[in-house]
Design an enzyme around this catalytic site. Structure first.
Site, PDB file in Angstrom:
ATOM      1  N   HIS A  82       0.847  -1.187   0.000  1.00  0.00           N
ATOM      2  CA  HIS A  82       0.000   0.000   0.000  1.00  0.00           C
ATOM      3  C   HIS A  82       0.884   1.239   0.000  1.00  0.00           C
ATOM      4  CE1 HIS A  82      -3.679  -2.249   0.828  1.00  0.00           C
ATOM      5  NE2 HIS A  82      -2.936  -2.987   1.618  1.00  0.00           N
ATOM      6  N   PRO A  83       0.491   2.247  -0.758  1.00  0.00           N
ATOM      7  CA  PRO A  83       1.291   3.475  -0.732  1.00  0.00           C
ATOM      8  C   PRO A  83       1.142   4.182   0.604  1.00  0.00           C
ATOM      9  CG  PRO A  83      -0.709   3.802  -1.989  1.00  0.00           C
ATOM     10  CD  PRO A  83      -0.664   2.346  -1.628  1.00  0.00           C
ATOM     11  N   PHE A 136      -0.462   3.104   8.421  1.00  0.00           N
ATOM     12  CA  PHE A 136      -1.841   3.003   8.885  1.00  0.00           C
ATOM     13  C   PHE A 136      -2.666   2.470   7.727  1.00  0.00           C
ATOM     14  CE2 PHE A 136      -6.068   5.124   9.183  1.00  0.00           C
ATOM     15  CZ  PHE A 136      -6.516   4.505  10.336  1.00  0.00           C
ATOM     16  N   ALA A 183     -11.084   1.798   3.376  1.00  0.00           N
ATOM     17  CA  ALA A 183     -11.488   3.187   3.188  1.00  0.00           C
ATOM     18  C   ALA A 183     -12.842   3.373   2.525  1.00  0.00           C
ATOM     19  CB  ALA A 183     -10.422   3.918   2.357  1.00  0.00           C
TER      20      ALA A 183
END
Length: 183
Positions: free
Chosen positions: A80-81, A133, A137
């Site tokens: 994940h970025p 984190f 979303a």
């Protein structure tokens, strides 16, 4: 923090087409849903799947095993970025043309103060835990994600690894659904 959309959006496959891929090709497709190589390889080995529900159940089962190995979980999270600055957050929350309309609904009107707090919170989280984190979303506003981040920040590392694994699995399931839509 991460979005629930895959980094590279492969063309949707039918389940039948997915079942016919070579192990290497199937693993590559699965890696677009979750970057844990162990999860992708193990799940590809369980084919063929008669129905999507069997694939999802198998994915959950493999993930329950894989996520117990911290290195495998961190490999998935590394896919994940990391969102670390306000400019990136503004682009993420204000430019929804690249994501599905239902993802991150309500985030388009996030104000600069919320975005700045998210950027700082993301950095504080990374500094404390050593990984980004991550949250499922879809449907969450920037304020809601900030609230979740601030609620989770006081946790210990083991609690956050467990929470991150749960959130990763939610994201993976959504990505599998998108990957294996009717072509």
């Amino acid at each position: 923090m991460t979005s629930s959309s895959a980094a590279s959006n492969p063309a949707p496959l039918t389940l039948a087409a997915f079942n016919k891929l070579s192990h290497t090709e199937a693993t590559a497709q699965l890696l677009t849903c979750c970057t844990s190589s162990s999860w992708a390889s193990q799940l590809a080995s369980k084919r063929p799947f008669p129905v999507l529900e069997t694939l999802f159940a198998s994915s959950d089962s493999v993930w329950q095993e894989v996520q117990t190995q911290e290195a495998d979980l961190l490999e998935a999270l590394d896919g994940h970025p990391q969102i670390g600055n306000v400019a990136t957050l503004k682009q993420k929350y204000r430019n929804t043309q690249d994501s599905a309309a239902h993802e991150q609904s309500g985030a388009n009107d996030a104000d600069d103060a919320v975005l700045a707090a998210l950027a700082q919170g993301n950095q504080d989280y990374l500094d404390k835990f050593g990984f980004i984190f991550i949250v499922f979303a879809t449907g969450k506003s920037a304020q809601h994600m900030l609230d979740l981040l601030l609620t989770r920040l006081p946790n210990d590392r083991d609690t956050e690894l467990t929470t991150a694994a749960i959130e990763q699995n939610k994201i993976t399931r959504l990505r599998l659904q998108k990957l294996l839509s009717a072509a």
